[in-house]
Scaffold this motif. Structure first.
Motif, short mmCIF file in Angstrom:
data_model
loop_
_atom_site.label_atom_id
_atom_site.label_comp_id
_atom_site.label_asym_id
_atom_site.label_seq_id
_atom_site.Cartn_x
_atom_site.Cartn_y
_atom_site.Cartn_z
N VAL A 216 0.84 -1.21 0.00
CA VAL A 216 0.00 0.00 0.00
C VAL A 216 0.87 1.26 0.00
CG1 VAL A 216 -1.60 1.36 1.41
CG2 VAL A 216 -2.01 -1.08 1.05
N GLU A 217 1.92 1.24 0.82
CA GLU A 217 2.79 2.41 0.89
C GLU A 217 3.58 2.59 -0.41
OE1 GLU A 217 2.63 4.69 3.02
OE2 GLU A 217 1.36 3.67 4.50
N ALA A 218 3.97 1.48 -1.03
CA ALA A 218 4.68 1.56 -2.31
C ALA A 218 3.79 2.20 -3.37
CB ALA A 218 5.14 0.18 -2.75
N GLU A 219 2.54 1.76 -3.42
CA GLU A 219 1.62 2.32 -4.41
C GLU A 219 1.41 3.82 -4.17
OE1 GLU A 219 -0.15 0.63 -7.11
OE2 GLU A 219 1.69 -0.46 -6.66
N ALA A 220 1.27 4.21 -2.93
CA ALA A 220 1.08 5.63 -2.60
C ALA A 220 2.32 6.44 -2.99
CB ALA A 220 0.78 5.79 -1.12
N TYR A 221 3.48 5.89 -2.71
CA TYR A 221 4.73 6.59 -3.04
C TYR A 221 4.88 6.75 -4.55
CZ TYR A 221 9.67 7.55 -3.67
OH TYR A 221 10.86 8.12 -4.06
N TYR A 222 4.62 5.68 -5.30
CA TYR A 222 4.76 5.76 -6.75
C TYR A 222 3.81 6.81 -7.33
CZ TYR A 222 7.25 1.29 -6.32
OH TYR A 222 8.13 0.29 -5.98
N LYS A 223 2.62 6.90 -6.79
CA LYS A 223 1.65 7.90 -7.25
C LYS A 223 2.16 9.31 -6.98
CE LYS A 223 -3.24 9.14 -6.94
NZ LYS A 223 -4.55 8.79 -6.31
N GLU B 224 9.19 11.54 -16.01
CA GLU B 224 10.01 10.45 -16.55
C GLU B 224 9.85 9.20 -15.70
OE1 GLU B 224 14.03 10.21 -19.04
OE2 GLU B 224 14.05 11.56 -17.33
N PHE B 225 9.82 9.37 -14.38
CA PHE B 225 9.58 8.24 -13.49
C PHE B 225 8.22 7.62 -13.80
CE2 PHE B 225 7.81 6.31 -9.70
CZ PHE B 225 8.87 5.63 -9.13
N GLY B 226 7.20 8.47 -13.94
CA GLY B 226 5.86 7.98 -14.21
C GLY B 226 5.77 7.20 -15.50
N ARG B 227 6.42 7.68 -16.56
CA ARG B 227 6.38 6.99 -17.85
C ARG B 227 7.06 5.63 -17.78
NH1 ARG B 227 7.34 12.20 -19.84
NH2 ARG B 227 9.60 11.83 -19.94
N MET B 228 8.24 5.59 -17.14
CA MET B 228 8.96 4.33 -17.06
C MET B 228 8.24 3.33 -16.18
SD MET B 228 13.04 3.62 -16.25
CE MET B 228 13.55 4.93 -17.35
N LEU B 229 7.67 3.81 -15.07
CA LEU B 229 6.92 2.93 -14.18
C LEU B 229 5.72 2.34 -14.91
CD1 LEU B 229 6.32 1.83 -11.29
CD2 LEU B 229 4.95 3.90 -10.93
N ALA B 230 4.96 3.17 -15.63
CA ALA B 230 3.78 2.69 -16.35
C ALA B 230 4.17 1.68 -17.42
CB ALA B 230 3.05 3.88 -16.98
N HIS B 231 5.28 1.94 -18.09
CA HIS B 231 5.75 1.02 -19.14
C HIS B 231 6.10 -0.34 -18.55
CE1 HIS B 231 8.31 -0.25 -22.60
NE2 HIS B 231 7.46 0.50 -23.27
#
Length: 362
Positions: free
Chosen positions: A311-318, A326-333
């Motif tokens: 849960v905390e990982a998901e919140a942090y990534y968001k 750039e982080f968001g694009r690579m994470l989504a990919h």
């Protein structure tokens, strides 16, 4: 002239031409000598040894015209300064884990390993056939380096603890050596993360500067002696389902290399990646058996702990994705790639492994 004589004289002429042409080609290739710093000590024979193998293969593939001499952590710069040393031109190359540099940009971790993301099979597929190599080097270019996967540890273990972990509350105030974004996420549950280079971990654990440590897995952890100080060994390695190590090259120096030398580096790096994973798969089971025989207690993290970490990982990534495109694009990919892989393997490899476990038990 007889037909045999014609063929003989023609063959001799071709051989003579080849004898002249071959040295001419060879002479056109420059002699290049590079230095590479490492984030690892020589005592870690697989991680340090993978880079030695890589350097050896580069030399062999170029017939000794292009050589890279590796130096252990601390011989040129400290282990966690390897990336900076390449970026600023102190050395031409380095062997390191990019997750060590999340303080510069959390995107670095995505190029190596982040909590609850891809396993080694998925990482290799993403890098070599899923567009990962181009995506990561577009990011690395901003830091004046070019990098190639050059090793994979496989799934890592959750770590060594002095005390039993029964609940999330047991993590509060725990000083733990934990690398990459995992430390940031664990901190949201009360852990006090410590970023410590591999060669410095054991002294910190022995003198009580840290209470727990995650590093790689049974083989390396045994070599570093963690079981002499902490006897509780936890799985799974939620923080690193598989960790890619990199060969890192100064961008200008990389661009200057002849195409043949670049190809030698690429081939050598991919060979090292495959070999490291196979090496750990051979060594880790044996090491785990030795550790258990010495009294180490192997445990699974409570489900409550894993769920909270997720849960905390998901919140942090968001949160990071909202401010770091750039982080968001690579994470989504990577997530989409992982989703497809998981859909397949839940009815393929995973079912095979479950089948074999059930059959062996029965």
């Amino acid at each position: 002239m007889k037909r045999r004589d014609v063929l003989t004289s023609t063959g001799a002429a071709l051989l003579a031409g080849a004898a002249v042409a071959s040295p001419a080609i060879a002479q056109s290739l420059p002699t290049i000598r590079w230095r590479a710093t490492s984030s690892f000590p020589k005592s870690l024979d697989i991680t340090y040894g993978a880079a030695e193998q890589f350097c050896r293969h580069v030399s062999e593939l170029t017939e000794g015209r292009f050589t890279i001499q590796q130096f252990a952590a601390g011989e040129i710069v400290p282990g966690l300064q390897a990336l900076d040393a390449v970026s600023n031109g102190t050395v031409e190359a380095a062997y390191t884990g990019m997750l060590f540099y999340v303080g510069k940009d959390p995107t670095f971790a995505l190029t190596a390993s982040v909590p609850f993301l891809m396993n080694p099979r998925q990482q290799h597929a993403w890098y070599y056939h899923g567009g990962g190599l181009a995506m990561t080097n577009a990011f690395f270019q901003k830091h004046n380096v070019y990098a190639l996967p050059c090793g994979n540890t496989g799934m890592q273990w959750g770590g060594w603890f002095r005390k039993e972990i029964k609940s999330v509350g047991d993590l509060s105030g725990l000083k733990m050596r934990i690398a990459g974004l995992a430390g940031t996420i664990a901190a949201r549950l009360g852990v006090v993360p410590q970023q410590i280079a591999p060669g410095d971990i054991y002294p910190a654990l022995e003198r009580g500067a840290i209470d727990a440590v995650e590093y790689i897995g049974p083989y390396d952890d045994e070599k570093l002696g963690f079981n002499k100080v902490a006897q509780r060994y936890y799985a799974p390695g939620w923080q690193e389902g598989g960790t890619v190590f990199h060969g890192v090259f100064n961008l200008a120096k990389w661009n200057e290399l002849p195409p043949l030398y670049k190809k030698a580096v690429e081939v050598a790096a991919q060979a090292a990646t495959t070999d490291m994973l196979a090496h750990y798969d051979q060594k880790n089971p044996e090491a785990l058996m030795r550790l258990v025989a010495q009294g180490v207690q192997v445990s699974l993290f409570p489900q409550e702990v894993l769920e909270r970490l997720y849960v905390e990982a998901e919140a942090y990534y968001k949160e990071v994705s909202a401010t770091n495109p750039e982080f968001g694009r690579m994470l989504a990919h990577q997530r989409e790639f992982q989703r497809k892989g998981n859909m397949y393997h839940q009815v393929a490899d995973f079912q095979y492994d479950l089948m074999m476990l059930r059959l062996r038990r029965s």
